[in-house]
Design an enzyme around this catalytic site. Sequence first.
Site, short mmCIF file in Angstrom:
data_model
loop_
_atom_site.label_atom_id
_atom_site.label_comp_id
_atom_site.label_asym_id
_atom_site.label_seq_id
_atom_site.Cartn_x
_atom_site.Cartn_y
_atom_site.Cartn_z
N TYR A 134 0.90 -1.16 0.00
CA TYR A 134 0.00 0.00 0.00
C TYR A 134 0.93 1.20 0.00
O TYR A 134 0.88 2.04 0.87
CB TYR A 134 -0.81 -0.13 1.30
CG TYR A 134 -1.89 0.84 1.63
CD1 TYR A 134 -2.99 1.01 0.79
CD2 TYR A 134 -1.86 1.53 2.84
CE1 TYR A 134 -4.01 1.87 1.15
CE2 TYR A 134 -2.88 2.38 3.20
CZ TYR A 134 -3.96 2.55 2.35
OH TYR A 134 -4.99 3.39 2.73
N HIS A 139 -2.06 7.41 -3.36
CA HIS A 139 -3.21 6.51 -3.21
C HIS A 139 -3.68 6.48 -1.75
O HIS A 139 -4.87 6.61 -1.46
CB HIS A 139 -2.85 5.09 -3.67
CG HIS A 139 -3.88 4.06 -3.32
ND1 HIS A 139 -5.14 4.03 -3.90
CD2 HIS A 139 -3.86 3.03 -2.43
CE1 HIS A 139 -5.83 3.01 -3.39
NE2 HIS A 139 -5.10 2.40 -2.50
N ARG A 148 -11.56 9.53 5.89
CA ARG A 148 -11.28 10.10 7.21
C ARG A 148 -11.10 11.61 7.19
O ARG A 148 -10.88 12.20 8.24
CB ARG A 148 -10.01 9.46 7.80
CG ARG A 148 -10.18 8.04 8.30
CD ARG A 148 -8.88 7.53 8.91
NE ARG A 148 -7.77 7.58 7.97
CZ ARG A 148 -7.49 6.61 7.09
NH1 ARG A 148 -8.23 5.53 7.05
NH2 ARG A 148 -6.49 6.74 6.24
N TYR A 250 -13.45 -5.46 6.82
CA TYR A 250 -12.00 -5.28 7.01
C TYR A 250 -11.56 -4.86 8.41
O TYR A 250 -10.36 -4.94 8.70
CB TYR A 250 -11.43 -4.34 5.95
CG TYR A 250 -11.43 -2.88 6.30
CD1 TYR A 250 -12.60 -2.13 6.29
CD2 TYR A 250 -10.24 -2.24 6.64
CE1 TYR A 250 -12.58 -0.79 6.60
CE2 TYR A 250 -10.22 -0.89 6.96
CZ TYR A 250 -11.40 -0.18 6.93
OH TYR A 250 -11.38 1.15 7.24
N THR A 263 -6.70 -12.05 -8.72
CA THR A 263 -5.61 -11.09 -8.92
C THR A 263 -4.99 -11.46 -10.27
O THR A 263 -4.57 -12.60 -10.44
CB THR A 263 -4.56 -11.20 -7.80
OG1 THR A 263 -5.21 -11.01 -6.54
CG2 THR A 263 -3.46 -10.16 -7.97
N THR A 356 -1.77 0.05 -5.07
CA THR A 356 -2.27 0.90 -6.14
C THR A 356 -1.32 2.06 -6.40
O THR A 356 -0.88 2.72 -5.48
CB THR A 356 -3.64 1.49 -5.73
OG1 THR A 356 -4.48 0.41 -5.33
CG2 THR A 356 -4.28 2.24 -6.89
#
Lengths: 422, 422
Positions: A134, A139, A148, A250, A263, A356
């Site tokens: 990540y 991103h 948030r 999650y 994937t 990403t």
Amino acid sequence: MPHPNDPTLRSFIDVDATSDFPIQNLPYGVFSSNGRASRVGVAIGDHVLDLCELEQAGRLDVGDPGVFARPTLNAFMALGPTVWSRTRARISELLRHDHPELRDNSELRARALLSMADVKLHLPFQVAGYTDFYSSKEHAANVGVMFRGKDNALQPNWLHMPIGYNGRASTVVVSGTKVRRPRGQLKPPGAEVPSFGPCKRLDFELEMGFVVGQPSKMGEMLTEKQAAEMIFGFMILNDWSARDIQQWEYVPLGPFQAKAFATSISPWIVTREALEPFRMHGPAQNPAPLPYLKQHLPNNYDMQLDVSLRAAGMNEAMRICRTNFKYMYWSSVQQLMHHASSGCAMNIGDILGSGTISGPDKNSRGSLLEISWNGTEPVELPGGAKRTFLEDGDSLVMRGWCQGDGYRVGFGEVEGTILPAE
Amino acid sequence: MPHPNDPTLRSFIDVDATSDFPIQNLPYGVFSSNGRASRVGVAIGDHVLDLCELEQAGRLDVGDPGVFARPTLNAFMALGPTVWSRTRARISELLRHDHPELRDNSELRARALLSMADVKLHLPFQVAGYTDFYSSKEHAANVGVMFRGKDNALQPNWLHMPIGYNGRASTVVVSGTKVRRPRGQLKPPGAEVPSFGPCKRLDFELEMGFVVGQPSKMGEMLTEKQAAEMIFGFMILNDWSARDIQQWEYVPLGPFQAKAFATSISPWIVTREALEPFRMHGPAQNPAPLPYLKQHLPNNYDMQLDVSLRAAGMNEAMRICRTNFKYMYWSSVQQLMHHASSGCAMNIGDILGSGTISGPDKNSRGSLLEISWNGTEPVELPGGAKRTFLEDGDSLVMRGWCQGDGYRVGFGEVEGTILPAE
């Protein structure tokens, strides 16, 4: 002998300047043709060079007979970086315009050079593990602002380490594999209780992946040099994501079924060596990484990436993202150093996904979640159709290449078309 | 022929009533002895029955010659539930006190029956994937109360599905493997910035795991019956956890390096069939599970579990937890149905861990995090030592068994000793 990366090299095979596969590339893949078993080949222009045939003709010896007759690259990767480099140099030599060995052997050429159009490409290696990071700051910030707000966009840990999670290796598939819309538990805003059904917010994530070609032992950390040398090569990776399933499942253990259904990766593994000319420093890292994550070499790559969408019923694809791998905040080498830092053993065939890849501009966002800003800004397609997320029949294509002077070192594409939930 | 689960069966090999391995069990493992290659065996009392020798002597034919000469159970598992069942029945027959075939063949007995003390046990199968759930309501509530207070103990999704995450398969090790204290990023309360160093809050998690013995296809869901029949067998699993690494890294993508350094499993895989007599209904599920998670059969097990700690310098172990697998809110079958529900393919050799198994009482908590209530209530050990988390040199033993009438179907143990960080 000239280095295989020499930009002046030419092959006796005609290769267009916009081809992804000039003699400076030589990516490895696994293919089958004419009903014969899957085996290892190298892409050159519009052709596939059959390494099995070269070996059987006594023209390629890597010290492990039959290694190219296998249906995966794992055994070849196990031979290590010295063999990877020597093999690439030998293949480069065999393909050079001024080297007669293959060029003038029409019988061998007929057996070993196949038209790309005549072969079927397979998953190029057996996936041992799949870890997804990540590591694009843009991103992470985009997603953070959406969910948030601007002031808490990045989580407190994000600037201190490459945040990642274990993905599901069993559903890594090669480009061209159709992807069935997943089902899962959904609890849209306002719903009192969850229901089970087809995902309504199906997304892609544009990523690069790399494959680990050498193992590390349980309990051992990696230096920057060790980590770099374990990387066999890179591929484009589409981390298909069910945003609605993810949203409900999650917390607190991370994405699970939302990412487990598929994937997709590109079929040709571009070696780390072929990408050497395009290495560059990444963005400045502030705060400075802890010593175990420090890197002294340029570990980012100047690699252009784009994503096109051909919506169901459309004849042509429309580009919806254009970005660059160079934007990544955490490099592949840092991801690997972090992954092993707890003593986690790395295996041949492990994929590490970048996360990403979004860039600084609006048109460089690497997912529909960001492009449509969580569904509030639909993408307008030619003919009037709109998309916030993917619909059944939509086809998505990702491409990537490094631009040299008069040539490209590219990846081909990773394509996936959405099938309806059963 | 009597069923292999018949409680009146006796073997010609003496088996104590408190042994984990009576003729009603017959768990599979992989062992080596006398410098010979690893192969498949079955535990019976204090002995290991060498299935390779039986096969070579023409006494055991499962239709796949050499399947027991392999160093993993994967090929045997691939043969499917009918063969599993037939093989167990045949082994049961060969070991019965009233069956002369092996009993009266002293030459074959000498070759095929080895003392457990003389063999080395190995990881019994190649781990394809490792998924860890979080399916004990008591455990989830304990952790929730500690970190979020009583009113928000369970996350909103917890009662609706088995929450889980993908773990790291590359560091699943067999009982007896020493576990090096992991290093990682730590940011204790009050610290301004994280530092990198040895974990200070090293914990265990008492879990049961099961191994998937039959694959499912990408894109396909599973019925309760299909899921149950894919389960080859069960093992005890210690999901070693670095609480301080976890605390800093886990938002938003879940546990990663905090769990990646080691996961220990018991060496004998107790078949689903051997556990049949101990099946029972689990706790009532309220709200009722969504239809795709509904189960009609009893899928929990009455299985006693305990954990003992032998602290560095102590001569004997002290029991610190006693609980039961029957408390699990979500069953193994429900975990598997959920795992495949998105279309996620399951592979032979996948481990699914139950999650920490805590019970309703204070002494039935399955982790030091809960036992010491986040470090505030140290465990007092004989001799005056105390523990909140594990120290270097500490050895942890987990055991499990189902109590029959006059016999036990047990798992042996999973042991791990902590080595200092290097």
